[in-house]
Design a protein around this motif. Sequence first.
Motif, mmCIF file in Angstrom:
data_model
loop_
_atom_site.group_PDB
_atom_site.id
_atom_site.type_symbol
_atom_site.label_atom_id
_atom_site.label_comp_id
_atom_site.label_asym_id
_atom_site.label_seq_id
_atom_site.Cartn_x
_atom_site.Cartn_y
_atom_site.Cartn_z
ATOM 1 N N VAL A 154 0.871 -1.209 0.118
ATOM 2 C CA VAL A 154 -0.043 0.174 0.002
ATOM 3 C C VAL A 154 0.767 1.177 -0.052
ATOM 4 C CG1 VAL A 154 -1.564 1.107 1.293
ATOM 5 C CG2 VAL A 154 -1.845 -1.215 1.155
ATOM 6 N N HIS A 155 2.197 1.107 0.796
ATOM 7 C CA HIS A 155 2.936 2.352 0.551
ATOM 8 C C HIS A 155 3.345 2.763 -0.880
ATOM 9 C CE1 HIS A 155 5.826 5.014 2.729
ATOM 10 N NE2 HIS A 155 6.797 4.661 1.583
ATOM 11 N N ALA A 156 3.532 1.750 -1.542
ATOM 12 C CA ALA A 156 4.079 1.739 -2.606
ATOM 13 C C ALA A 156 2.911 2.184 -3.899
ATOM 14 C CB ALA A 156 4.684 0.446 -3.425
ATOM 15 N N HIS A 157 1.763 1.641 -3.602
ATOM 16 C CA HIS A 157 0.444 1.796 -4.467
ATOM 17 C C HIS A 157 -0.625 2.451 -3.623
ATOM 18 C CE1 HIS A 157 2.739 -1.463 -5.909
ATOM 19 N NE2 HIS A 157 2.678 -0.857 -7.231
ATOM 20 N N PRO A 158 -0.623 3.733 -3.194
ATOM 21 C CA PRO A 158 -1.495 4.090 -2.427
ATOM 22 C C PRO A 158 -3.162 3.941 -2.907
ATOM 23 C CG PRO A 158 0.168 5.895 -2.712
ATOM 24 C CD PRO A 158 0.440 4.742 -3.564
ATOM 25 N N ILE A 159 -3.927 3.876 -2.206
ATOM 26 C CA ILE A 159 -5.542 3.681 -2.621
ATOM 27 C C ILE A 159 -6.096 4.746 -3.050
ATOM 28 C CG2 ILE A 159 -7.577 2.434 -2.239
ATOM 29 C CD1 ILE A 159 -5.879 0.737 -0.102
ATOM 30 N N GLY B 295 -6.471 24.190 6.948
ATOM 31 C CA GLY B 295 -5.560 24.998 6.246
ATOM 32 C C GLY B 295 -4.762 24.242 5.301
ATOM 33 N N SER B 296 -5.265 22.829 4.788
ATOM 34 C CA SER B 296 -4.666 21.943 3.831
ATOM 35 C C SER B 296 -5.591 21.372 3.062
ATOM 36 C CB SER B 296 -4.042 20.908 4.961
ATOM 37 O OG SER B 296 -3.187 20.029 3.980
ATOM 38 N N VAL B 297 -5.067 20.990 1.780
ATOM 39 C CA VAL B 297 -5.960 20.384 0.950
ATOM 40 C C VAL B 297 -5.231 19.088 0.605
ATOM 41 C CG1 VAL B 297 -6.956 20.524 -1.177
ATOM 42 C CG2 VAL B 297 -6.234 22.695 -0.069
ATOM 43 N N MET B 298 -6.052 18.066 0.470
ATOM 44 C CA MET B 298 -5.486 16.601 0.410
ATOM 45 C C MET B 298 -6.247 15.952 -0.701
ATOM 46 S SD MET B 298 -5.021 15.175 4.184
ATOM 47 C CE MET B 298 -6.655 15.782 4.523
ATOM 48 N N ARG B 299 -5.651 15.014 -1.450
ATOM 49 C CA ARG B 299 -6.044 14.365 -2.709
ATOM 50 C C ARG B 299 -6.622 13.110 -1.462
ATOM 51 N NH1 ARG B 299 -2.227 12.572 -6.515
ATOM 52 N NH2 ARG B 299 -0.989 12.791 -4.744
ATOM 53 N N PRO B 300 -7.781 12.609 -2.103
ATOM 54 C CA PRO B 300 -8.433 11.352 -1.292
ATOM 55 C C PRO B 300 -7.778 10.234 -1.602
ATOM 56 C CG PRO B 300 -9.712 12.140 -3.260
ATOM 57 C CD PRO B 300 -8.626 12.802 -3.349
ATOM 58 N N LEU B 301 -6.505 10.069 -1.199
ATOM 59 C CA LEU B 301 -5.665 9.126 -1.333
ATOM 60 C C LEU B 301 -5.390 8.195 0.021
ATOM 61 C CD1 LEU B 301 -2.483 9.790 -3.385
ATOM 62 C CD2 LEU B 301 -4.277 8.279 -4.032
#
Lengths: 261, 420
Positions: free
Chosen positions: B352-357, B370-376
């Motif tokens: 999973v570390h190598a291939h985030p879901i 105050g942060s924006v994250m991609r849903p990974l």
Amino acid sequence: MADRVRIDHCVTSIGLIAALSILPLVPPAGLSGQSALEIVDRVDRLMRGESSQARVSMEIVTENWSRSLDLEIWSLGTEYSLVRLLAPPREAGTATLMVAQEVWNYLPRVDRTIKVPPSLMMGSWMGSHFTNDDLVKEGRLIEDYDISIAFEGARDGVQVWEIELVPKPEAPIVWDKIVWQVRQADLLPTWARYYGEGDELERTMTFDGYRTFGGRLVPALLTVIPADKPRETTTVRYDELLFDIDLSPDFFSLRNLRTRR
Amino acid sequence: MTDSSIWWRIAWRNLWRNRRRTAITASALAFGFFVSVFMIGVADGIVDSMVEDGTRIVTGQIQVHDPGYRPERSLHSTLGGRDGVDVSAFLDRIGEVGGVTGAAPRVYGGGLLSSGEETVAAGFMGVDPLLEPGVSGILAAVTEGRAPRPGAREVAIGSEMARKLGVGAGAELVLVVPAADGSMGNDLYTVSGVFRTGLPGLDAFQAVVPIDVFQDLLALEPNRIHEIGIDLRSASAARDVATEMEVVLSSLGVEVAVEPWTVFRRELYEYVSMASAANSIIVFIVFAMAIFGVANTMLMATYERRREFAVVRALGGTPGSVARTVVFEGIVLGVVSLIAGALITAPVMMWVHAHPIDLSGFTDEIRAAGSVMRPLIQVAYSVKGPLISSVALLLTSLFAALYPAFRAVRVPPADALAGR
């Protein structure tokens, strides 16, 4: 936020002069027994509908810089005024137009007129200790403030009234309280103190240099000192002042703001 | 030593008398270990990306200011005061500090942007268009047009601000700022591009201009800047690097404040600290559930062996020796489960570390503190996660054995042998 403070305007701004000029016309003897409300109401009523033209020099001293502006000011009633910078040369032609509660600035360098957005009405006007909001005049004092005489008697040997103005609960005013000292003899103000939240003094305005323009005695020197920076000041000195000149609302137009020199 | 090793051997053998039951119990513990390590990894992953993304949008991970700059952010509080500083010397020194990947000077001012019809209040950030991408993503966030060029009267504005002004790339705007000499700096700027960071405050309020033309507008000398923003290889090292940097910069003879993001992004730091505290709750819940299952099976096992314990006691075995058998059994079970758990957890974590879901098909990007994250879903490696999970697993198997051990000691030999 944009529409606040009436007394503020008439004491601080150009309207002040119009207001004060009327004061001597009121027979002082007739006022002595009256309430604070009546005093202010008369001043306020008489103030409206007056026009004026003035040459003013403004000295601004801050912790980081100081500068001097020469201004020409026109006003009509409580609704209209126009300020044009004559000096320093680099900024000459810069002008501010105030109509009702709105403020526009004309910038000759880019030849554009910009309306000051409501969020910046509390911002400084040309770097001075006046806000844009201070320059906007409107309405009547007695509608927005509960007015009472806080002190009546001698201060430093002069008979004065100290009139306390507290905004009515629904009034859109940033001050918690304004105290205004007026000399009983000629009804001229000597100082005004502005209190913010928690009755903390925010700024003091002092009046001085009383002189006669057009047969009227007015304070020609006005100094603003912010309470949190006592070494900073803005001083306004009236060099010329004309009353009841012929001005119509058309004079206070955006077109006139950019073209008149 | 030999005395105790025999007890371990007995525990080991007892454990495998009922293979199926032991295998099931050990699987439960191993799976608990896996869940615990994986959940902590995911939580750490979220925290890491919040910090990395949150500090890379605009602030950077370390900032260097004049000591009096924050929190008032006065226009006049430039690095080195009125005299300014040798900016390139500062950047050189900062670049020499280990872990630093980028550094860029910045100048700030607040004023107005006007399209003619519409005027908005704006926060201006003067940046070096060549250095800034090494620290923050603000210029990379330009989605329409391009970033402003050095020396050009160009401005990049936020998407919401562009909407309010009703302009796009190529439009002309008047920029008005109170300058350091008290005058009103004003000039015409061309909108080079529109950026979208996803943070409403930035997109509605921020405008980015080249630092040199902005200094000119503000009547500031080129050696007067408000801030140096710094990017690090790892955000978690920010505090240590800041301390080291303070020492390095002190040799330049200018008093400066070097602050890591944990100071100037306090809200993010607090959010992250809270998220880390939540890790302990994950571990607690997972093993609190496991402890009852394990205790139950071990209790069953001791009931089955009532006669056995009675014989041991009848033959002169002390209560302590009976208790020890059971407790050691629990510990051995814990160790076996831990090994099994590690064997299943390690490959999953690495994969999973190598291939985030990627969950972007299910949900939009996530904004918090105050942060924006991609849903990974990505997992971060840490020593802490496996360590506290291991300790929790062993404690679970130990505590789960205590009550069964107590029951085993309480077996009355005569009654048990008589089958009563």
